[in-house]
Write an enzyme that holds these catalytic residues in place. Structure first.
Site, PDB file in Angstrom:
ATOM      1  CG  HIS A  64      -0.167   0.075   2.034  1.00 27.16           C
ATOM      2  ND1 HIS A  64       0.828  -1.039   3.389  1.00 27.16           N
ATOM      3  CD2 HIS A  64      -0.927   1.093   3.506  1.00 27.16           C
ATOM      4  CE1 HIS A  64       0.497  -0.814   4.451  1.00 27.16           C
ATOM      5  NE2 HIS A  64      -0.191   1.269   4.408  1.00 27.16           N
ATOM      6  CG  HIS A  66       0.280   4.521   4.403  1.00 25.78           C
ATOM      7  ND1 HIS A  66      -0.894   3.612   5.200  1.00 25.78           N
ATOM      8  CD2 HIS A  66      -0.484   5.065   4.275  1.00 25.78           C
ATOM      9  CE1 HIS A  66      -1.867   4.028   5.460  1.00 25.78           C
ATOM     10  NE2 HIS A  66      -1.661   5.046   4.700  1.00 25.78           N
ATOM     11  CG  ASP A  68       4.940   2.925   7.834  1.00 27.00           C
ATOM     12  OD1 ASP A  68       3.715   4.009   7.221  1.00 27.00           O
ATOM     13  OD2 ASP A  68       4.571   2.765   8.470  1.00 27.00           O
ATOM     14  CG  HIS A  69       4.278  -0.062   4.330  1.00 24.62           C
ATOM     15  ND1 HIS A  69       4.037  -1.596   4.378  1.00 24.62           N
ATOM     16  CD2 HIS A  69       3.419   0.465   5.324  1.00 24.62           C
ATOM     17  CE1 HIS A  69       3.933  -0.680   6.654  1.00 24.62           C
ATOM     18  NE2 HIS A  69       3.417  -0.051   6.449  1.00 24.62           N
ATOM     19  CG  HIS A 122      -4.338   0.922   6.853  1.00 33.47           C
ATOM     20  ND1 HIS A 122      -3.979   0.635   8.393  1.00 33.47           N
ATOM     21  CD2 HIS A 122      -3.094   0.866   6.064  1.00 33.47           C
ATOM     22  CE1 HIS A 122      -2.720   1.614   7.923  1.00 33.47           C
ATOM     23  NE2 HIS A 122      -2.337   1.396   7.072  1.00 33.47           N
ATOM     24  CG  ASP A 141       0.373  -1.000   7.621  1.00 32.61           C
ATOM     25  OD1 ASP A 141       1.839  -1.748   8.137  1.00 32.61           O
ATOM     26  OD2 ASP A 141       1.164   0.116   7.512  1.00 32.61           O
ATOM     27  CG  HIS A 179       4.078  -1.535  11.665  1.00 30.86           C
ATOM     28  ND1 HIS A 179       4.351  -0.379  11.659  1.00 30.86           N
ATOM     29  CD2 HIS A 179       2.849  -1.243  10.121  1.00 30.86           C
ATOM     30  CE1 HIS A 179       4.233   0.090  10.696  1.00 30.86           C
ATOM     31  NE2 HIS A 179       2.650  -0.375   9.681  1.00 30.86           N
TER      32      HIS A 179
HETATM   33 ZN   LIG Z   1       0.047   1.474   6.546  1.00 31.32          ZN
END
Ligand SMILES: [Zn+2]
Length: 263
Positions: A64, A66, A68-69, A122, A141, A179
């Site tokens: 996805h 975001h 942090d990915h 998400h 996530d 995570h």
């Molecule tokens: Zn995420």
């Protein structure tokens, strides 16, 4: 922290922390030499894992959009020329995409097939990657060990339907999530299901893992089905525990998720 490495007959997996509590992971196909990074939170730890393993990066599979990915994609792409595969619905928000995928598509890493499962909730376009022969699920996530992602872009109903798709996967599938949240997830889940024996066993295991400084993932899907309260919203005990006995599972799921947000 670096361990949680597994070898199945068909694939090798290397797991390591990125950023603060994100997981980076490499999937290697010994038959072809191909190696995929699942998500790219940060380039440096992924480079370090490639160096340590001697594997050559061929693919980057994104779950996805975001940051942090996806924050490591550009550097990795520049250095390795790897193919970047991303969910169709979010491709415009992800850098350097070569190929887009959606529900029911198959993407291969060398000789390893991965089935694409759309899991909106998400984010709206999120996908998960299921390697059926290697028995691996990369859930981004969407699903965490004893938890699930926050419902940010979608609705609780969408997220519950996504989790039902994952719950249908075989029990011996290893769950890799985005995570390291398991310790907090377990503490929350015990507030809903204090008497669930599978959850209590997982709580003991996680306590040992945290004390030893080792990752709490992968876990097995069979274990998650018994111990993860977010996969159990259609269980009458869970409904009763949140005061919604007899109500639809999606409504129970929404209430459990709301409580976790405030935990
Ligand atoms: Zn995420």
């Amino acid at each position: 922290m670096e361990s949680g490495n597994i070898s199945s007959s068909t694939a090798q997996v290397r797991l390591f922390l990125c950023l603060k509590d994100n997981y980076g992971v490499l999937v290697h196909d010994p038959a072809s030499g191909a190696t995929a990074a699942i998500d790219a939170p940060e380039a440096a730890p992924i480079e370090a894992a490639l160096t340590a393993s001697g594997w050559k990066l061929s693919d980057i599979l994104i779950t996805h959009h975001h940051y942090d990915h996806t924050g490591g994609i550009r550097d990795l792409k520049q250095r390795h020329g790897a193919r970047v595969v991303a969910p169709r619905g979010e491709a415009s928000k992800i850098p350097a995409v070569d190929e887009t995928v959606g529900e029911g598509d198959t993407v291969t890493v060398g000789t390893l097939p991965a089935l694409v499962i759309a899991t909106p909730g998400h984010t709206l376009g999120q996908v998960n990657y299921h390697f059926p022969t290697a028995k691996l699920l990369f859930a981004g996530d969407t699903l965490f060990s004893i938890g699930c992602g926050r419902v940010i872009e979608g609705t609780p109903e969408m997220m519950w339907q996504a989790l039902l798709k994952l719950r249908a996967l075989p029990d011996d599938t290893a769950l890799y999530c985005g995570h390291e949240y398991t310790d907090a997830n377990v503490r929350f889940a015990l507030t809903i299901e204090p008497d669930n024996p599978a959850l209590k066993a997982r709580a003991d295991e996680v306590r040992r893992q945290v004390a030893a400084g080792t990752p709490t993932i992968p876990s097995l899907m069979g274990e998650e089905k018994r111990a993860n309260v977010f996969l159990r919203a259609d269980d009458p005990t869970v409904a009763a525990a949140v005061g919604l006995a007899g109500k639809p599972a999606a409504q129970v799921f929404a209430e459990v998720r709301r409580r976790k947000n405030n935990f």
